[in-house]
Design an enzyme around this catalytic site. Structure first.
Site, PDB file in Angstrom:
ATOM      1  N   ARG A  34       0.785  -1.242   0.000  1.00 23.44           N
ATOM      2  CA  ARG A  34       0.000   0.000   0.000  1.00 23.44           C
ATOM      3  C   ARG A  34       0.810   1.282   0.000  1.00 23.44           C
ATOM      4  NH1 ARG A  34      -3.416  -2.193   4.832  1.00 23.44           N
ATOM      5  NH2 ARG A  34      -1.369  -3.131   5.029  1.00 23.44           N
ATOM      6  N   ARG A  43      -4.897  -2.483  -6.889  1.00 27.73           N
ATOM      7  CA  ARG A  43      -5.748  -3.011  -5.820  1.00 27.73           C
ATOM      8  C   ARG A  43      -7.188  -2.529  -6.001  1.00 27.73           C
ATOM      9  NH1 ARG A  43      -8.377  -4.001  -1.731  1.00 27.73           N
ATOM     10  NH2 ARG A  43      -7.661  -4.097   0.416  1.00 27.73           N
ATOM     11  N   ASP A  80      -0.422 -14.482  -0.189  1.00 37.35           N
ATOM     12  CA  ASP A  80      -0.520 -14.274   1.260  1.00 37.35           C
ATOM     13  C   ASP A  80      -0.368 -15.594   1.978  1.00 37.35           C
ATOM     14  OD1 ASP A  80      -1.308 -11.855   3.140  1.00 37.35           O
ATOM     15  OD2 ASP A  80      -2.096 -13.693   4.006  1.00 37.35           O
TER      16      ASP A  80
END
Ligand code: CP3
Length: 350
Positions: A34, A43, A80
């Site tokens: 981010r 995103r 992830d």
């Protein structure tokens, strides 16, 4: 290999192998994320984080963004550590407060978990295959997974733990069940990481983000044996294996007995102190305090120099002591990579 023939394309793998390098290689945990406006844009296009992780074109795009902007020496797959839990049968969502899973409530829930095979998460494997084509003449690709104990905490707490009471209750009141869960997680991680290496990942990192909540005594029972089982199973794949025991200062004597090639050290202690407790054959990665990137560049450079002077001469990879956070200015991260490459030339001279 002579240091002269080492370039950006191979200095990360050369350092993992203990070969001489032209300068210190650097990559950064959470280098895609981010803090980058281009990540924010992709995103938004993806809509949600899980779609971003499981749509190969989008995951490839965000993996490559920091490689191109920063000039780092390795790419890390965009995925992830919680995706394998989802594939094992645990519904997963990401909220503004972080990940949410339905916590495993009882023995039946643990027994119902699916053990993964190397062909699961085909989207992740496809992302790796595309990345290898795109990165052929650029940098190597790192694959990763969470370590068994860290995944146990997410499976039992259903989120990032705070006091970890549920996890510790399982360890101390139903140790047999805890071992059964750790066994299933371990087998699944071996499969998932084997799949990643076979699809093209050229190094593998195990993130043990919550192992720091364990005493040395409990790590010897619930942590280290499972990490070692993963490392031993992956060894025949022939790729360097990196282990990151975040907050694991008290565990380093045991970490030194693991068969990992490189240990990623957090920011809490100087690298030379960590090295003291590890095996002489283990390389080091780390360990700048990430939030120094919020301060002035002159201070950053001084602290980078300190880390480099304290680092071993061989088998060393620069990284942060933990991941980049959204508040960090991208220009400071670009400056960090330039500093490490410039200052690292002198510390690699024989
Ligand atoms: O660039 C990279 O490092 C590769 C991608 C990567 C992500 N997560 C992307 C991500 C990697 C290697 C991870 C590992 C990961 N995921 C860990 C281990 C490392 C660590 O931080 O200790 C853990 C514990 C997770 C679980 C996880 N994923 C949490 C707790 C969260 C929410 C907290 C947060 O930072 O937002 C995530 C979400 C996540 N994973 C994001 C990214 C870029 C942010 C999600 C977003 O875009 O909204």
């Amino acid at each position: 290999m002579s240091a002269k023939s080492v370039t950006r394309k191979n200095r990360f793998l050369a350092a993992c192998a203990g070969e001489q390098v032209d300068t210190i290689p650097i990559w950064l945990m959470r280098q895609a994320g981010r803090y980058l406006p281009e990540y924010q844009a992709t995103r938004r296009r993806a809509g949600d984080f899980l779609t971003l992780c499981t749509t190969p074109e989008l995951a490839v795009e965000v993996t490559l963004q920091p490689v191109h902007r920063l000039g780092v020496d390795a790419a890390i797959l965009f995925s992830d550590i919680l995706l394998p839990l989802r594939a094992m049968g645990m519904p997963l969502t990401f909220t503004d407060e972080g990940p949410r899973l339905t916590p495993l409530a009882d023995e039946a829930a643990i027994d119902a978990l699916r053990v993964l095979t190397p062909d699961v998460l085909p989207e992740v494997l496809e992302t790796i295959r595309i990345l290898r084509r795109e990165l052929q003449d650029v940098v190597p690709l790192i694959g990763f997974a969470g370590a068994p104990f860290t995944l146990l905490t997410y499976a039992i707490e259903g989120q990032t733990g705070k006091s970890f009471v549920r996890s510790k209750k399982l360890l101390y009141s139903s140790p047999e069940l805890a071992h059964r869960l750790l066994g299933k997680l371990t087998d699944s991680l071996i499969a998932h990481l084997t799949g990643q290496a076979k699809a093209g990942a050229q190094a593998l990192q195990l993130f043990d983000s919550w192992v720091g909540i364990l005493s040395a005594e409990d790590y010897a029972v619930f942590g280290a044996p499972y990490v070692e089982k993963v490392l031993t199973a992956l060894r025949p794949l022939g790729v360097p294996l990196i282990y990151f025991p975040l907050g694991g200062l008290a565990l380093l004597p045991q970490v030194g007995k693991l068969s990992a090639d490189v240990i990623s050290v957090d920011w809490r202690q100087p690298l030379s102190m960590a090295q003291h407790m590890l095996a002489s054959t283990q390389g080091l990665q780390g360990n700048l305090e990430p939030l120094l990137l919020l301060g002035p560049l002159a201070q950053l450079e001084q602290r980078v120099q300190q880390v480099l002077l304290d680092a071993p001469r061989r088998r060393y990879i620069f990284n942060l002591g933990h991941g980049l956070t959204p508040e960090i200015p991208p220009a400071h991260v670009e400056a960090l990579v330039e500093m490490v490459h410039r200052l690292g030339q002198t510390t690699t001279q024989p």
